[in-house]
Design a protein around this motif. Structure first.
Motif, PDB file in Angstrom:
ATOM      1  N   TYR A   1      20.505 -39.514 -35.158  1.00 17.66           N
ATOM      2  CA  TYR A   1      19.580 -40.017 -36.002  1.00 17.66           C
ATOM      3  C   TYR A   1      18.004 -39.872 -36.898  1.00 17.66           C
ATOM      4  O   TYR A   1      18.192 -40.948 -37.994  1.00 17.66           O
ATOM      5  CB  TYR A   1      19.310 -41.212 -34.763  1.00 17.66           C
ATOM      6  N   MET A   2      18.093 -38.556 -36.359  1.00 24.25           N
ATOM      7  CA  MET A   2      17.457 -37.694 -37.509  1.00 24.25           C
ATOM      8  C   MET A   2      17.187 -37.078 -38.923  1.00 24.25           C
ATOM      9  O   MET A   2      17.115 -37.069 -39.588  1.00 24.25           O
ATOM     10  CB  MET A   2      16.398 -37.064 -36.257  1.00 24.25           C
ATOM     11  N   LEU A   3      18.255 -36.272 -37.914  1.00 18.48           N
ATOM     12  CA  LEU A   3      19.676 -35.220 -39.596  1.00 18.48           C
ATOM     13  C   LEU A   3      19.721 -36.503 -40.428  1.00 18.48           C
ATOM     14  O   LEU A   3      19.627 -35.859 -41.255  1.00 18.48           O
ATOM     15  CB  LEU A   3      20.111 -34.717 -38.887  1.00 18.48           C
ATOM     16  N   PHE A   4      20.235 -37.396 -40.678  1.00 16.15           N
ATOM     17  CA  PHE A   4      20.971 -38.836 -41.184  1.00 16.15           C
ATOM     18  C   PHE A   4      20.113 -39.510 -41.657  1.00 16.15           C
ATOM     19  O   PHE A   4      20.986 -40.837 -40.920  1.00 16.15           O
ATOM     20  CB  PHE A   4      22.291 -38.270 -41.090  1.00 16.15           C
ATOM     21  N   PRO A   5      18.768 -39.504 -41.862  1.00 16.79           N
ATOM     22  CA  PRO A   5      17.540 -40.807 -41.956  1.00 16.79           C
ATOM     23  C   PRO A   5      18.408 -42.090 -42.614  1.00 16.79           C
ATOM     24  O   PRO A   5      19.045 -41.794 -44.108  1.00 16.79           O
ATOM     25  CB  PRO A   5      17.185 -41.350 -42.789  1.00 16.79           C
ATOM     26  N   ILE A   6      18.953 -43.242 -42.503  1.00 15.35           N
ATOM     27  CA  ILE A   6      19.288 -44.301 -42.702  1.00 15.35           C
ATOM     28  C   ILE A   6      18.290 -45.210 -43.938  1.00 15.35           C
ATOM     29  O   ILE A   6      19.260 -45.248 -44.915  1.00 15.35           O
ATOM     30  CB  ILE A   6      19.479 -46.163 -41.482  1.00 15.35           C
ATOM     31  N   GLU A   7      17.280 -44.088 -43.712  1.00 16.26           N
ATOM     32  CA  GLU A   7      16.337 -45.221 -44.242  1.00 16.26           C
ATOM     33  C   GLU A   7      16.175 -44.842 -46.139  1.00 16.26           C
ATOM     34  O   GLU A   7      15.636 -45.120 -47.239  1.00 16.26           O
ATOM     35  CB  GLU A   7      14.464 -44.413 -43.968  1.00 16.26           C
TER      36      GLU A   7
ATOM     37  N   ILE B   1      23.950 -43.449 -45.303  1.00 12.14           N
ATOM     38  CA  ILE B   1      24.000 -44.622 -45.152  1.00 12.14           C
ATOM     39  C   ILE B   1      25.399 -44.296 -43.723  1.00 12.14           C
ATOM     40  O   ILE B   1      25.006 -44.064 -42.764  1.00 12.14           O
ATOM     41  CB  ILE B   1      24.307 -45.986 -45.435  1.00 12.14           C
ATOM     42  N   ARG B   2      26.360 -43.985 -44.048  1.00 13.83           N
ATOM     43  CA  ARG B   2      27.610 -43.324 -43.982  1.00 13.83           C
ATOM     44  C   ARG B   2      27.292 -41.754 -42.264  1.00 13.83           C
ATOM     45  O   ARG B   2      28.476 -42.499 -41.449  1.00 13.83           O
ATOM     46  CB  ARG B   2      29.224 -43.081 -45.045  1.00 13.83           C
ATOM     47  N   ASN B   3      27.177 -41.032 -42.849  1.00 13.94           N
ATOM     48  CA  ASN B   3      26.680 -40.200 -42.709  1.00 13.94           C
ATOM     49  C   ASN B   3      25.611 -40.699 -41.003  1.00 13.94           C
ATOM     50  O   ASN B   3      26.175 -40.463 -40.119  1.00 13.94           O
ATOM     51  CB  ASN B   3      26.292 -38.961 -42.751  1.00 13.94           C
TER      52      ASN B   3
END
Length: 351
Positions: free
Chosen positions: A72-78, A85-87
């Motif tokens: 969640y922290m390594l691949f921020p959706i923001e 978003i995919r990752n």
């Protein structure tokens, strides 16, 4: 005589011959099959190996839960980029899936390889047992604890507790994504949208201004503020649209129930309400013309737009915020102000 004997023989073989066979004689209770010991019952080394497998799976579940939080922290959706978003979805989903899978596989392996597997018959009855029976039940629980090894096999027990506790963390972490992460108060941000006094109502997505005379009885319009058309995607267009989107409908003025202080919030039977459901924020976009109800497709909350969008069904806990509207000198619909209350889910304690 041969003919008569044949008739007697045939009669004797018919169901009405009077021969009776008891159920006890016809169907014998086969009893329980012979018990077959497992390798873990016969070999202490195999039993120990099975125990190691179980608690290893539980600790792998802990690691997977931690990975989901880290993803969640390594691949921020923001970042709002497709790859991000995919990752984000893929790696968080893999972490949560493996965490739950490891708990399930570990629990099944525990029950099949280590827990007692001796067959027994338990007689049941519908009445409440005596004190002696209730005491016997307590003893049975103690026996079950002994047979399962739950109290004795500390590594399995502790690893299971750790896995179950860790499996909750990814879900708790994901709640963070429901709030703006720029350090500002989410309630204040949800209370301020791009609507303001004099801002024209425009069709979504064309951006065409809407004349009151073009809104027919029973029609519904998906609306965004005209000021939103000047906001680029890099400047947060989607975030601002998510807060400011509105559904506008027209009814006969006499069909609308309004408090005195809201008499001037509608215009000639035209009312406008936030499309953001007050349950968890899904878009409320399904309008039923005959009942004047708006339906949220996510969890079936329903709002009565003829009565200040009050909740008439479902889990939503407060009405949809209303946008005060009027018309300009040319007859185009405009906002009289921003929403007077925050839009969105009520779990922000904003009502």
């Amino acid at each position: 005589m041969a003919h008569d004997d044949s008739q007697v023989t045939e009669k004797a073989n018919t169901p009405s011959s009077g021969l009776a066979v008891s159920i006890d004689d016809a169907v014998q209770n086969p009893g329980l099959p012979p018990h077959r010991e497992r390798i873990t019952d016969k070999d202490p080394k195999a039993d120990k190996a099975a125990e190691r497998t179980v608690y290893t799976l539980f600790y792998l579940s802990v690691a997977a839960s931690i990975w989901a939080v880290a993803a969640y922290m390594l691949f921020p959706i923001e970042d709002m980029e497709f790859t991000s978003i995919r990752n984000n979805n893929m790696y968080i989903g893999l972490g949560i899936a493996f965490a739950l899978l490891a708990i399930g596989v570990g629990a099944i392996h525990w029950s099949k390889s280590i827990m007692s597997d001796k067959e027994y018959v338990e007689e049941r009855h519908a009445t409440r047992g005596s004190e002696e029976t209730r005491a016997h039940v307590v003893k049975e629980f103690e026996t079950a604890n002994e047979e399962s090894g739950f109290g004795r096999r500390k590594m399995i027990r502790n690893s299971l507790f750790a896995a179950l506790a860790a499996s909750i963390l990814p879900g708790i972490t994901l709640f963070r994504g429901l709030a703006p992460n720029d350090g500002k108060d989410p309630v204040a941000l949800l209370k301020q949208t791009t609507w303001d006094e004099g801002v024209h109502l425009t069709r979504d997505p064309s951006g065409t201004r809407i004349k009151a005379s073009d809104v027919t009885l029973g029609s519904a319009f998906h609306v965004i503020p005209e000021t939103l058309l000047d906001v680029s995607h890099d400047d947060g267009f989607l975030n601002e649209k998510a807060k400011a989107m509105v559904l506008m409908v027209r009814m006969r003025p006499e069909q609308i129930t309004e408090r005195e202080e809201r008499k001037d919030w509608s215009y000639d039977g035209i009312v406008a309400y936030s499309k953001v459901c007050t349950h968890v924020g899904c878009p409320v976009a399904l309008y039923e013309q005959h009942t004047h109800h708006l339906l949220c497709p996510c969890h079936q909350s329903q709002f009565d737009v003829s009565d200040e969008a009050k909740v008439v069904f479902g889990p939503a806990s407060r009405p949809l915020p209303q946008l005060p509207i009027t018309v300009d000198d040319e007859g185009y619909l405009i906002a009289k102000s921003d929403f007077t209350e925050p839009v969105g889910p009520s779990f922000w304690e904003i009502h």
